[in-house]
Design a protein around this motif. Structure first.
Motif, short mmCIF file in Angstrom:
data_model
loop_
_atom_site.label_atom_id
_atom_site.label_comp_id
_atom_site.label_asym_id
_atom_site.label_seq_id
_atom_site.Cartn_x
_atom_site.Cartn_y
_atom_site.Cartn_z
N PHE A 1 56.93 32.51 17.62
CA PHE A 1 58.04 32.46 16.56
C PHE A 1 59.09 31.65 17.19
CE2 PHE A 1 56.96 36.53 13.93
CZ PHE A 1 55.61 36.08 13.79
N ALA A 2 59.93 31.19 16.30
CA ALA A 2 61.19 30.51 16.74
C ALA A 2 62.41 30.61 15.65
CB ALA A 2 60.85 29.02 16.89
N ILE A 3 63.45 31.01 16.25
CA ILE A 3 64.55 31.34 15.19
C ILE A 3 65.16 30.14 15.48
CG2 ILE A 3 65.88 32.67 17.01
CD1 ILE A 3 66.96 34.26 14.98
N SER A 4 66.08 29.74 14.44
CA SER A 4 66.96 28.54 14.43
C SER A 4 67.97 28.66 13.45
CB SER A 4 66.38 27.20 14.20
OG SER A 4 65.54 27.22 12.90
N ARG A 5 69.09 27.88 13.31
CA ARG A 5 70.02 27.91 12.26
C ARG A 5 70.61 26.58 12.02
NH1 ARG A 5 72.11 26.17 16.69
NH2 ARG A 5 74.17 26.90 17.44
N ASP A 6 71.02 26.70 10.63
CA ASP A 6 71.93 25.45 10.01
C ASP A 6 73.18 25.83 9.82
OD1 ASP A 6 72.61 23.31 8.36
OD2 ASP A 6 70.34 22.78 8.15
N HIS A 7 74.14 25.21 10.41
CA HIS A 7 75.59 25.76 10.18
C HIS A 7 75.85 25.18 8.84
CE1 HIS A 7 77.22 27.37 13.89
NE2 HIS A 7 76.30 26.53 14.60
N PRO A 8 75.78 24.05 8.69
CA PRO A 8 76.41 23.60 7.16
C PRO A 8 75.58 24.14 5.98
CG PRO A 8 75.96 21.65 8.58
CD PRO A 8 75.22 22.64 9.21
N LYS A 9 74.55 24.40 6.03
CA LYS A 9 73.66 25.17 4.94
C LYS A 9 73.82 26.68 5.06
CE LYS A 9 70.18 21.67 4.29
NZ LYS A 9 68.67 21.23 4.27
N ARG A 10 74.32 27.23 6.16
CA ARG A 10 74.62 28.56 6.47
C ARG A 10 73.31 29.21 6.07
NH1 ARG A 10 79.08 30.38 7.28
NH2 ARG A 10 78.82 32.51 6.65
N LYS A 11 72.35 28.82 6.86
CA LYS A 11 70.75 29.42 6.92
C LYS A 11 70.20 29.72 8.19
CE LYS A 11 69.03 27.09 2.73
NZ LYS A 11 68.58 28.23 2.09
N SER A 12 69.72 30.70 8.29
CA SER A 12 69.09 31.07 9.62
C SER A 12 67.39 30.94 9.21
CB SER A 12 69.12 32.51 10.02
OG SER A 12 68.30 32.94 10.97
N TYR A 13 66.73 30.41 10.13
CA TYR A 13 65.18 30.00 9.82
C TYR A 13 64.39 31.04 11.09
CZ TYR A 13 67.03 26.25 7.42
OH TYR A 13 67.63 25.45 6.30
N LEU A 14 63.15 31.49 10.56
CA LEU A 14 62.32 31.85 11.40
C LEU A 14 60.80 31.35 11.37
CD1 LEU A 14 61.73 34.14 13.62
CD2 LEU A 14 60.90 35.69 11.75
N ARG A 15 60.59 30.62 12.01
CA ARG A 15 59.26 29.75 12.32
C ARG A 15 58.34 30.68 12.77
NH1 ARG A 15 56.31 25.83 9.40
NH2 ARG A 15 54.57 24.79 10.93
N MET A 16 57.14 30.92 12.16
CA MET A 16 56.07 31.82 12.50
C MET A 16 54.87 31.12 12.64
SD MET A 16 57.05 35.23 10.49
CE MET A 16 56.41 34.61 8.96
N ASN A 17 54.60 30.92 13.82
CA ASN A 17 53.11 30.23 14.14
C ASN A 17 52.15 31.06 14.43
OD1 ASN A 17 54.36 27.48 13.67
ND2 ASN A 17 55.20 27.63 15.59
N THR A 18 50.87 30.60 14.27
CA THR A 18 49.76 31.28 14.68
C THR A 18 49.76 32.83 14.52
OG1 THR A 18 49.77 29.87 16.75
CG2 THR A 18 48.07 31.65 16.66
N LEU A 19 49.84 33.06 13.04
CA LEU A 19 50.16 34.48 12.66
C LEU A 19 48.74 35.14 12.63
CD1 LEU A 19 52.11 33.27 9.39
CD2 LEU A 19 52.73 35.22 11.17
N LYS A 20 49.15 36.44 12.87
CA LYS A 20 47.99 37.33 13.21
C LYS A 20 47.96 38.35 12.06
CE LYS A 20 48.37 36.95 18.01
NZ LYS A 20 48.92 37.70 19.49
N PRO A 21 46.82 39.09 11.68
CA PRO A 21 46.98 40.22 10.74
C PRO A 21 47.96 41.24 11.13
CG PRO A 21 44.81 39.66 10.99
CD PRO A 21 45.46 38.81 12.00
N GLU A 22 48.24 41.68 12.26
CA GLU A 22 49.33 42.55 12.77
C GLU A 22 50.61 42.08 12.55
OE1 GLU A 22 46.79 41.29 14.54
OE2 GLU A 22 47.13 41.05 16.64
N ASP A 23 50.83 40.78 12.15
CA ASP A 23 52.16 40.47 11.73
C ASP A 23 52.59 40.76 10.22
OD1 ASP A 23 51.52 37.39 13.68
OD2 ASP A 23 52.86 38.86 14.31
#
Length: 122
Positions: free
Chosen positions: A68-90
């Protein structure tokens, strides 16, 4: 009134990726840190990732580190959570929240979104 709204959840197969978004309003609200948590049925909320809004310092739970990777976009006032290789336990409801510092303790967070469901099938 401070509002956080998550989006991007859904149903995916194991191994797939999802990108969650969190929009913060109003624009006048000063954001110091954003965190992402998840909640399994019948369990307390579990820390996933957090990031300092100004310098991007981030921290991750061991269970998602490297996937997983967290990021943010200041102008858009957004936070993102990129989730890769997802598992059923997620599979869980994922929440974003604000705090003064990027801490893993949910008690340090003051404003929360309503959550978005992520379901990973095997």
């Amino acid at each position: 009134q401070v509002q956080l709204e998550e989006s991007g959840g859904g149903l995916v197969q194991a191994g797939a990726s999802l990108n969650l978004s969190c929009t913060i309003s109003p624009r006048s609200f000063i954001t110091y840190a954003m965190g992402w948590f998840r909640q399994f049925p019948g369990k307390d909320r579990e820390f996933v990732a957090a990031m300092a809004w100004d310098d991007g310092t981030d921290v991750y739970a061991d269970s998602v580190k490297g996937r997983f990777a967290i990021s943010r976009d200041h102008p858009k006032r957004k936070s993102y959570l990129r989730m890769n290789t997802l598992k059923p336990e997620d599979t869980a409801v994922y929440f974003c929240a604000t705090a003064k510092t990027p801490t893993p303790d949910p008690r340090d967070y003051d404003y929360w979104g309503q959550g978005t469901q992520v379901t990973v099938s095997s």
